[in-house]
Motif scaffolding. Structure first.
Motif, PDB file in Angstrom:
ATOM      1  N   GLY A  43      58.979  28.770  18.227  1.00  0.00           N
ATOM      2  CA  GLY A  43      58.633  29.578  20.145  1.00  0.00           C
ATOM      3  C   GLY A  43      57.606  30.005  20.178  1.00  0.00           C
ATOM      4  N   PRO A  44      56.942  31.123  20.124  1.00  0.00           N
ATOM      5  CA  PRO A  44      55.712  31.238  21.331  1.00  0.00           C
ATOM      6  C   PRO A  44      54.401  31.051  20.041  1.00  0.00           C
ATOM      7  CG  PRO A  44      57.386  33.066  20.507  1.00  0.00           C
ATOM      8  CD  PRO A  44      58.098  32.496  20.411  1.00  0.00           C
ATOM      9  N   PHE A  45      54.603  30.810  18.911  1.00  0.00           N
ATOM     10  CA  PHE A  45      53.988  30.287  17.585  1.00  0.00           C
ATOM     11  C   PHE A  45      53.753  29.308  17.620  1.00  0.00           C
ATOM     12  CE2 PHE A  45      55.928  34.975  16.962  1.00  0.00           C
ATOM     13  CZ  PHE A  45      54.775  35.733  17.506  1.00  0.00           C
ATOM     14  N   PHE A  46      52.903  28.336  16.771  1.00  0.00           N
ATOM     15  CA  PHE A  46      52.792  27.060  16.014  1.00  0.00           C
ATOM     16  C   PHE A  46      52.053  27.201  14.585  1.00  0.00           C
ATOM     17  CE2 PHE A  46      48.886  26.985  18.702  1.00  0.00           C
ATOM     18  CZ  PHE A  46      48.017  26.687  17.808  1.00  0.00           C
ATOM     19  N   ALA A  47      52.085  25.376  13.932  1.00  0.00           N
ATOM     20  CA  ALA A  47      51.424  26.212  12.912  1.00  0.00           C
ATOM     21  C   ALA A  47      50.560  24.360  12.838  1.00  0.00           C
ATOM     22  CB  ALA A  47      51.563  26.020  11.149  1.00  0.00           C
ATOM     23  N   LEU A  48      49.825  24.514  11.780  1.00  0.00           N
ATOM     24  CA  LEU A  48      49.320  23.161  11.972  1.00  0.00           C
ATOM     25  C   LEU A  48      49.590  22.486  10.760  1.00  0.00           C
ATOM     26  CD1 LEU A  48      45.591  22.703  13.889  1.00  0.00           C
ATOM     27  CD2 LEU A  48      48.171  22.404  14.642  1.00  0.00           C
ATOM     28  N   SER A  49      48.622  21.380   9.743  1.00  0.00           N
ATOM     29  CA  SER A  49      49.207  21.244   8.926  1.00  0.00           C
ATOM     30  C   SER A  49      49.341  22.326   7.667  1.00  0.00           C
ATOM     31  CB  SER A  49      48.356  19.776   8.846  1.00  0.00           C
ATOM     32  OG  SER A  49      46.747  19.655   8.245  1.00  0.00           O
ATOM     33  N   ASN A  50      47.784  23.052   7.859  1.00  0.00           N
ATOM     34  CA  ASN A  50      47.812  24.387   6.900  1.00  0.00           C
ATOM     35  C   ASN A  50      49.066  24.852   7.066  1.00  0.00           C
ATOM     36  OD1 ASN A  50      47.835  25.435   9.060  1.00  0.00           O
ATOM     37  ND2 ASN A  50      45.131  25.834   8.940  1.00  0.00           N
ATOM     38  N   ASN A  51      50.027  24.967   7.967  1.00  0.00           N
ATOM     39  CA  ASN A  51      51.469  25.787   7.782  1.00  0.00           C
ATOM     40  C   ASN A  51      51.063  27.010   7.553  1.00  0.00           C
ATOM     41  OD1 ASN A  51      54.014  25.486   7.957  1.00  0.00           O
ATOM     42  ND2 ASN A  51      54.270  26.046   4.978  1.00  0.00           N
ATOM     43  N   LEU A  52      49.790  27.495   8.734  1.00  0.00           N
ATOM     44  CA  LEU A  52      50.148  29.066   9.189  1.00  0.00           C
ATOM     45  C   LEU A  52      49.400  29.150  10.611  1.00  0.00           C
ATOM     46  CD1 LEU A  52      46.020  28.962   7.531  1.00  0.00           C
ATOM     47  CD2 LEU A  52      48.263  29.958   6.606  1.00  0.00           C
ATOM     48  N   ALA A  53      50.299  30.174  10.872  1.00  0.00           N
ATOM     49  CA  ALA A  53      50.552  30.534  11.664  1.00  0.00           C
ATOM     50  C   ALA A  53      49.894  30.495  12.704  1.00  0.00           C
ATOM     51  CB  ALA A  53      52.108  31.368  12.306  1.00  0.00           C
ATOM     52  N   GLN A  54      49.904  30.275  14.290  1.00  0.00           N
ATOM     53  CA  GLN A  54      48.635  31.121  14.725  1.00  0.00           C
ATOM     54  C   GLN A  54      49.388  31.281  16.703  1.00  0.00           C
ATOM     55  OE1 GLN A  54      45.814  27.909  16.265  1.00  0.00           O
ATOM     56  NE2 GLN A  54      46.075  26.933  14.631  1.00  0.00           N
ATOM     57  N   PRO A  55      49.118  31.783  17.596  1.00  0.00           N
ATOM     58  CA  PRO A  55      49.459  32.161  19.165  1.00  0.00           C
ATOM     59  C   PRO A  55      49.777  30.567  19.977  1.00  0.00           C
ATOM     60  CG  PRO A  55      48.136  33.569  18.431  1.00  0.00           C
ATOM     61  CD  PRO A  55      48.019  32.660  17.406  1.00  0.00           C
ATOM     62  N   LEU A  56      50.890  30.482  20.085  1.00  0.00           N
ATOM     63  CA  LEU A  56      50.645  29.483  21.290  1.00  0.00           C
ATOM     64  C   LEU A  56      50.633  29.769  22.719  1.00  0.00           C
ATOM     65  CD1 LEU A  56      54.005  26.716  21.551  1.00  0.00           C
ATOM     66  CD2 LEU A  56      52.166  27.752  23.709  1.00  0.00           C
ATOM     67  N   PHE A  57      49.353  29.981  23.099  1.00  0.00           N
ATOM     68  CA  PHE A  57      48.704  30.310  24.204  1.00  0.00           C
ATOM     69  C   PHE A  57      48.912  30.135  25.226  1.00  0.00           C
ATOM     70  CE2 PHE A  57      45.503  31.149  21.176  1.00  0.00           C
ATOM     71  CZ  PHE A  57      45.985  32.919  21.032  1.00  0.00           C
ATOM     72  N   THR A  58      50.156  30.585  26.433  1.00  0.00           N
ATOM     73  CA  THR A  58      50.517  29.761  27.853  1.00  0.00           C
ATOM     74  C   THR A  58      49.872  29.704  28.998  1.00  0.00           C
ATOM     75  OG1 THR A  58      52.112  31.396  27.528  1.00  0.00           O
ATOM     76  CG2 THR A  58      52.858  29.768  26.970  1.00  0.00           C
ATOM     77  N   THR A  59      48.997  30.729  29.353  1.00  0.00           N
ATOM     78  CA  THR A  59      47.961  31.440  29.881  1.00  0.00           C
ATOM     79  C   THR A  59      46.645  30.219  29.139  1.00  0.00           C
ATOM     80  OG1 THR A  59      49.073  32.522  31.488  1.00  0.00           O
ATOM     81  CG2 THR A  59      45.942  32.127  31.005  1.00  0.00           C
ATOM     82  N   GLU A  60      45.851  29.335  30.157  1.00  0.00           N
ATOM     83  CA  GLU A  60      44.731  28.879  29.134  1.00  0.00           C
ATOM     84  C   GLU A  60      43.220  28.833  30.031  1.00  0.00           C
ATOM     85  OE1 GLU A  60      47.988  25.095  27.797  1.00  0.00           O
ATOM     86  OE2 GLU A  60      47.054  24.678  29.792  1.00  0.00           O
ATOM     87  N   TYR A  61      41.933  29.345  28.787  1.00  0.00           N
ATOM     88  CA  TYR A  61      41.133  29.735  29.879  1.00  0.00           C
ATOM     89  C   TYR A  61      40.455  28.752  29.842  1.00  0.00           C
ATOM     90  CZ  TYR A  61      44.014  33.469  29.332  1.00  0.00           C
ATOM     91  OH  TYR A  61      44.940  34.524  29.423  1.00  0.00           O
ATOM     92  N   TYR A  62      38.804  28.640  30.691  1.00  0.00           N
ATOM     93  CA  TYR A  62      37.940  28.103  30.851  1.00  0.00           C
ATOM     94  C   TYR A  62      36.674  28.465  30.928  1.00  0.00           C
ATOM     95  CZ  TYR A  62      41.971  25.041  31.000  1.00  0.00           C
ATOM     96  OH  TYR A  62      42.414  23.537  31.069  1.00  0.00           O
ATOM     97  N   GLU A  63      35.310  27.458  30.745  1.00  0.00           N
ATOM     98  CA  GLU A  63      34.330  28.502  31.468  1.00  0.00           C
ATOM     99  C   GLU A  63      33.425  27.257  31.703  1.00  0.00           C
ATOM    100  OE1 GLU A  63      29.484  29.496  29.334  1.00  0.00           O
ATOM    101  OE2 GLU A  63      31.442  29.418  27.791  1.00  0.00           O
TER     102      GLU A  63
END
Length: 311
Positions: A253-273
């Motif tokens: 859903g709104p979260f994902f994990a990489l191979s470390n299996n630790l959850a983090q937010p999936l950002f649907t607004t993307e930011y730039y400098e």
């Protein structure tokens, strides 16, 4: 006669999956709007860890076939985003994934990290002069989180942008082209904090949560100059593109994990400098379009034919 679209965006990333995690909504939006979205990936991601047990045999310490498999994952992700121009720097497999900082793989002869910047940059110069982007997106000097291939991708992207604009530099690679605006990937700290607060409140299928410091490119809010809102359509495409990278990313859903299996937010607004070029937003406001201001400068009003680009 082929006509290049009026708006042209180039993204430079280190490995397959980086583009979907960092810029999936942005890429989907501009592709849907008819812009030429060109992705250059610098390695095949051969040294990545593998999430699904049934694909563990692909790992570099076993059959070492992960890179070839990730080529297919990238193609599937680009289909989800509607992006048709995706390339590997110098061709598939020219530069190998260097692994994490400090490991033996950093020192291999063909490792991207172990390649001189001016050896790799001409391959990107050729792409820049062919596609003639007005906007370039890549990492900051730390590569977002210190991975050697991300740092090298930053160096190569910035050097290639410089060289591509120099008419005296290797004219056989095409006519010189100056990129109007260069952005680095960012995440505002308040947005990251809110995302992790939601994760803590809602929970996920993953056994533990990551920390904000695990998210690449988190900076103070004041550093952000542009934000691209995905909305439901492009957010869904981003999520599907991330999920296409089966060996590297698990989406819940709104979260994902990489191979470390630790959850983090999936950002649907993307930011730039914005680090090179002029902002198209009023003073004190963020851009909501990476091409903002370019039409006024006559840079994005009309398509360019390949013949005109070659003059």
């Amino acid at each position: 006669m082929t006509v290049l679209p009026a708006r042209r965006l180039l993204l430079v990333h280190a490995h397959p999956d980086d583009e979907s995690i960092n810029n999936g909504a942005t890429m989907a939006r501009y592709a849907a709007e008819g812009a030429l979205v060109t992705l250059v990936t610098c390695t095949l991601g051969e040294e990545g860890e593998v999430i699904p047990p049934e694909l563990a045999h692909l790992a570099p310490d076993r059959e070492d076939r992960l890179g070839d498999h990730r080529v297919g994952e990238l193609a599937a992700a680009m289909k989800e985003l509607g992006v048709t121009d995706h390339r590997f720097l110098g061709g598939p497999g020219r530069f190998r994934d260097s692994g994490m900082m400090g490991v033996e793989q950093n020192r291999r002869a063909n490792a991207f990290w172990n390649t001189d910047v001016d050896t790799a940059a001409p391959y990107l110069v050729e792409v820049i002069r062919e596609t003639r982007p007005q906007v370039l997106v890549t990492y900051d000097p730390d590569g977002g989180y210190g991975h050697p291939d991300h740092i090298q991708a930053h160096r190569v992207a910035m050097r290639a942008a410089e060289l591509a604009a120099d008419p005296a530099y290797r004219p056989e690679l095409g006519p010189a082209h100056a990129i109007a605006k260069i952005y680095w990937n960012r995440v505002p700290r308040p947005v990251a904090e809110a995302g992790f607060a939601r994760l803590a409140a809602e929970g996920s299928v993953f056994p533990a949560d990551a920390a904000i410091d695990d998210v690449p490119g988190v900076v103070d809010d004041a550093r952000i100059t542009a934000e691209i809102a995905g909305g439901p359509t492009y957010a869904a495409r981003k999520s599907a593109a991330m999920a296409a990278h089966v060996t590297q990313v698990a989406v819940d859903g709104p979260f994902f994990a990489l191979s470390n299996n630790l959850a983090q937010p999936l950002f649907t607004t993307e930011y730039y400098e914005l680090v090179q070029g002029e902002s198209g937003a009023p003073t004190g406001e963020r851009e909501t379009d990476l091409f903002a201001g370019l039409a006024d400068a006559g840079l994005a009003d009309a398509g360019v034919t390949e013949e005109e680009a070659g003059e």
